[in-house]
Design an enzyme around this catalytic site. Structure first.
Site, PDB file in Angstrom:
ATOM      1  N   HIS A  58      58.717  55.602   8.704  1.00 59.78           N
ATOM      2  CA  HIS A  58      57.618  56.337   9.321  1.00 59.78           C
ATOM      3  C   HIS A  58      57.535  55.991  10.802  1.00 59.78           C
ATOM      4  O   HIS A  58      57.763  54.855  11.205  1.00 59.78           O
ATOM      5  CB  HIS A  58      56.291  56.036   8.624  1.00 59.78           C
ATOM      6  N   CYS A  97      63.529  58.708  17.037  1.00 64.71           N
ATOM      7  CA  CYS A  97      64.068  58.943  15.691  1.00 64.71           C
ATOM      8  C   CYS A  97      65.421  59.660  15.755  1.00 64.71           C
ATOM      9  O   CYS A  97      66.327  59.346  14.984  1.00 64.71           O
ATOM     10  CB  CYS A  97      63.071  59.730  14.844  1.00 64.71           C
ATOM     11  N   GLU A 107      61.264  64.087   4.347  1.00 63.02           N
ATOM     12  CA  GLU A 107      61.849  63.332   3.228  1.00 63.02           C
ATOM     13  C   GLU A 107      63.351  63.131   3.396  1.00 63.02           C
ATOM     14  O   GLU A 107      63.870  62.054   3.104  1.00 63.02           O
ATOM     15  CB  GLU A 107      61.512  63.986   1.888  1.00 63.02           C
TER      16      GLU A 107
END
EC number: 3.4.-.-
Length: 173
Positions: A140, A168, A131
Protein backbone atom coordinates in the site's frame (compact mmCIF):
# COMPACT_ATOMS: atom_id res chain seq x y z
CA UNK A 1 3.42 -10.00 -18.63
CA UNK A 2 0.24 -11.97 -19.20
CA UNK A 3 -2.76 -11.51 -16.87
CA UNK A 4 -5.68 -13.94 -17.04
CA UNK A 5 -9.03 -12.66 -15.76
CA UNK A 6 -11.02 -15.50 -14.20
CA UNK A 7 -14.73 -14.60 -14.01
CA UNK A 8 -16.48 -16.35 -11.11
CA UNK A 9 -20.22 -16.72 -11.50
CA UNK A 10 -22.27 -14.71 -13.97
CA UNK A 11 -20.14 -11.62 -14.62
CA UNK A 12 -21.42 -8.90 -17.00
CA UNK A 13 -19.36 -8.28 -20.13
CA UNK A 14 -18.83 -4.63 -19.12
CA UNK A 15 -16.96 -5.72 -15.97
CA UNK A 16 -14.63 -7.99 -17.97
CA UNK A 17 -14.09 -5.23 -20.52
CA UNK A 18 -13.29 -2.54 -17.93
CA UNK A 19 -10.97 -4.84 -15.96
CA UNK A 20 -9.09 -5.76 -19.12
CA UNK A 21 -8.87 -2.11 -20.18
CA UNK A 22 -7.47 -0.99 -16.82
CA UNK A 23 -4.81 -3.69 -16.74
CA UNK A 24 -3.69 -3.03 -20.31
CA UNK A 25 -3.57 0.72 -19.74
CA UNK A 26 -1.54 0.68 -16.52
CA UNK A 27 0.67 -2.40 -16.94
CA UNK A 28 0.90 -2.57 -20.75
CA UNK A 29 0.28 -6.30 -20.48
CA UNK A 30 -1.47 -9.03 -22.42
CA UNK A 31 -4.88 -9.80 -20.92
CA UNK A 32 -7.05 -12.84 -21.56
CA UNK A 33 -10.50 -13.71 -20.24
CA UNK A 34 -10.75 -17.24 -18.89
CA UNK A 35 -13.92 -19.33 -19.05
CA UNK A 36 -16.32 -18.51 -16.24
CA UNK A 37 -15.89 -20.61 -13.10
CA UNK A 38 -18.41 -21.54 -10.40
CA UNK A 39 -18.08 -20.07 -6.91
CA UNK A 40 -15.54 -22.25 -5.05
CA UNK A 41 -16.98 -25.00 -2.86
CA UNK A 42 -16.55 -24.17 0.78
CA UNK A 43 -16.09 -20.43 0.22
CA UNK A 44 -19.45 -19.47 1.74
CA UNK A 45 -19.62 -18.63 5.45
CA UNK A 46 -23.27 -18.92 6.47
CA UNK A 47 -22.62 -17.17 9.79
CA UNK A 48 -21.48 -14.05 7.95
CA UNK A 49 -23.52 -14.49 4.76
CA UNK A 50 -20.29 -13.72 2.89
CA UNK A 51 -17.56 -15.54 0.99
CA UNK A 52 -13.93 -16.12 2.00
CA UNK A 53 -11.70 -14.13 -0.37
CA UNK A 54 -8.81 -16.60 -0.03
CA UNK A 55 -10.82 -19.33 -1.78
CA UNK A 56 -11.15 -17.12 -4.87
CA UNK A 57 -7.41 -16.40 -4.93
CA UNK A 58 -6.72 -20.13 -4.81
CA UNK A 59 -9.18 -20.69 -7.68
CA UNK A 60 -7.57 -17.97 -9.82
CA UNK A 61 -4.09 -19.37 -9.15
CA UNK A 62 -5.19 -22.92 -9.95
CA UNK A 63 -7.17 -22.37 -13.18
CA UNK A 64 -5.68 -19.14 -14.55
CA UNK A 65 -3.24 -19.36 -17.45
CA UNK A 66 -1.40 -16.09 -16.83
CA UNK A 67 1.75 -15.13 -15.01
CA UNK A 68 -0.75 -13.25 -12.85
CA UNK A 69 -4.40 -14.27 -12.49
CA UNK A 70 -7.30 -12.33 -11.03
CA UNK A 71 -10.70 -13.72 -10.11
CA UNK A 72 -13.59 -11.28 -10.46
CA UNK A 73 -16.88 -11.99 -8.73
CA UNK A 74 -20.02 -10.17 -7.66
CA UNK A 75 -20.21 -12.09 -4.36
CA UNK A 76 -19.61 -10.25 -1.08
CA UNK A 77 -16.09 -11.08 0.13
CA UNK A 78 -14.40 -10.89 3.51
CA UNK A 79 -10.93 -11.63 4.83
CA UNK A 80 -10.22 -12.61 8.41
CA UNK A 81 -11.74 -10.05 10.80
CA UNK A 82 -12.53 -7.41 8.19
CA UNK A 83 -16.22 -6.76 7.60
CA UNK A 84 -15.65 -6.87 3.86
CA UNK A 85 -12.96 -6.41 1.22
CA UNK A 86 -13.13 -5.01 -2.32
CA UNK A 87 -10.29 -7.34 -3.21
CA UNK A 88 -7.37 -9.34 -1.92
CA UNK A 89 -3.98 -10.46 -3.17
CA UNK A 90 -0.90 -12.04 -1.69
CA UNK A 91 2.23 -9.93 -2.10
CA UNK A 92 4.21 -11.24 -5.09
CA UNK A 93 1.72 -14.10 -5.51
CA UNK A 94 0.22 -15.52 -8.68
CA UNK A 95 -3.47 -14.98 -7.87
CA UNK A 96 -5.77 -12.24 -6.64
CA UNK A 97 -9.47 -11.39 -6.49
CA UNK A 98 -11.82 -8.41 -6.62
CA UNK A 99 -15.51 -8.28 -5.83
CA UNK A 100 -17.86 -5.87 -7.55
CA UNK A 101 -20.48 -6.38 -4.83
CA UNK A 102 -19.69 -3.23 -2.83
CA UNK A 103 -18.40 -1.21 -5.78
CA UNK A 104 -21.90 -0.91 -7.22
CA UNK A 105 -23.27 1.86 -5.03
CA UNK A 106 -24.88 4.38 -7.33
CA UNK A 107 -23.06 7.54 -6.28
CA UNK A 108 -19.60 8.83 -5.55
CA UNK A 109 -21.01 11.36 -3.09
CA UNK A 110 -20.84 14.24 -5.53
CA UNK A 111 -17.10 13.84 -6.10
CA UNK A 112 -17.67 13.99 -9.86
CA UNK A 113 -20.35 14.61 -12.47
CA UNK A 114 -20.06 11.05 -13.81
CA UNK A 115 -22.96 8.66 -14.31
CA UNK A 116 -23.41 5.68 -11.96
CA UNK A 117 -22.22 3.37 -14.76
CA UNK A 118 -19.03 5.37 -15.29
CA UNK A 119 -18.34 5.52 -11.56
CA UNK A 120 -18.74 1.74 -11.30
CA UNK A 121 -16.45 1.18 -14.32
CA UNK A 122 -13.77 3.43 -12.74
CA UNK A 123 -13.96 1.48 -9.48
CA UNK A 124 -13.59 -1.87 -11.25
CA UNK A 125 -10.52 -0.67 -13.15
CA UNK A 126 -8.90 0.79 -10.04
CA UNK A 127 -9.45 -2.30 -7.90
CA UNK A 128 -8.16 -4.72 -10.55
CA UNK A 129 -5.04 -2.58 -11.07
CA UNK A 130 -4.59 -2.35 -7.27
CA UNK A 131 -4.78 -6.10 -6.62
CA UNK A 132 -2.54 -7.04 -9.55
CA UNK A 133 -0.12 -4.41 -8.21
CA UNK A 134 0.14 -6.42 -4.99
CA UNK A 135 0.97 -9.56 -6.98
CA UNK A 136 3.80 -7.56 -8.57
CA UNK A 137 5.21 -6.86 -5.11
CA UNK A 138 3.71 -3.42 -4.48
CA UNK A 139 2.53 -2.66 -0.96
CA UNK A 140 0.00 0.00 0.00
CA UNK A 141 1.17 3.50 -0.91
CA UNK A 142 0.84 6.61 1.27
CA UNK A 143 0.03 8.79 -1.76
CA UNK A 144 -3.76 9.24 -1.62
CA UNK A 145 -3.91 9.68 -5.42
CA UNK A 146 -1.97 6.47 -6.21
CA UNK A 147 -4.00 3.41 -7.19
CA UNK A 148 -2.00 1.44 -4.58
CA UNK A 149 -3.36 3.59 -1.74
CA UNK A 150 -5.39 1.54 0.77
CA UNK A 151 -9.10 2.17 0.19
CA UNK A 152 -11.41 0.82 2.90
CA UNK A 153 -14.47 2.61 1.46
CA UNK A 154 -15.69 3.49 -2.02
CA UNK A 155 -15.03 7.15 -1.20
CA UNK A 156 -11.27 6.46 -1.09
CA UNK A 157 -11.55 4.40 -4.27
CA UNK A 158 -13.26 7.32 -6.00
CA UNK A 159 -10.63 9.86 -4.87
CA UNK A 160 -7.59 7.92 -6.03
CA UNK A 161 -6.49 7.73 -9.64
CA UNK A 162 -6.30 4.66 -11.85
CA UNK A 163 -2.52 4.93 -12.25
CA UNK A 164 0.54 4.17 -10.18
CA UNK A 165 2.44 7.10 -8.69
CA UNK A 166 6.05 7.60 -9.80
CA UNK A 167 7.44 5.80 -6.75
CA UNK A 168 5.30 2.69 -7.32
CA UNK A 169 6.06 2.71 -11.06
CA UNK A 170 9.79 2.69 -10.34
CA UNK A 171 9.41 -0.31 -8.02
CA UNK A 172 8.02 -2.55 -10.77
CA UNK A 173 10.28 -1.44 -13.63
Amino acid sequence: MHVDIVPVGDLPAVVKREASSGLRSVYDCEVTIHDSQPVPDGAYDSGRDQYRAEEFIELASRVGNGEKNIAITDTDLYYRRRNYVFGLAYLSGKGSVISTHRLQTSSDGGFSEKSAGDIFADRVRKEVVHEVGHTLGLEHCDNSRCVMNFSPTVREVDVKEENLCGSCQRQIL
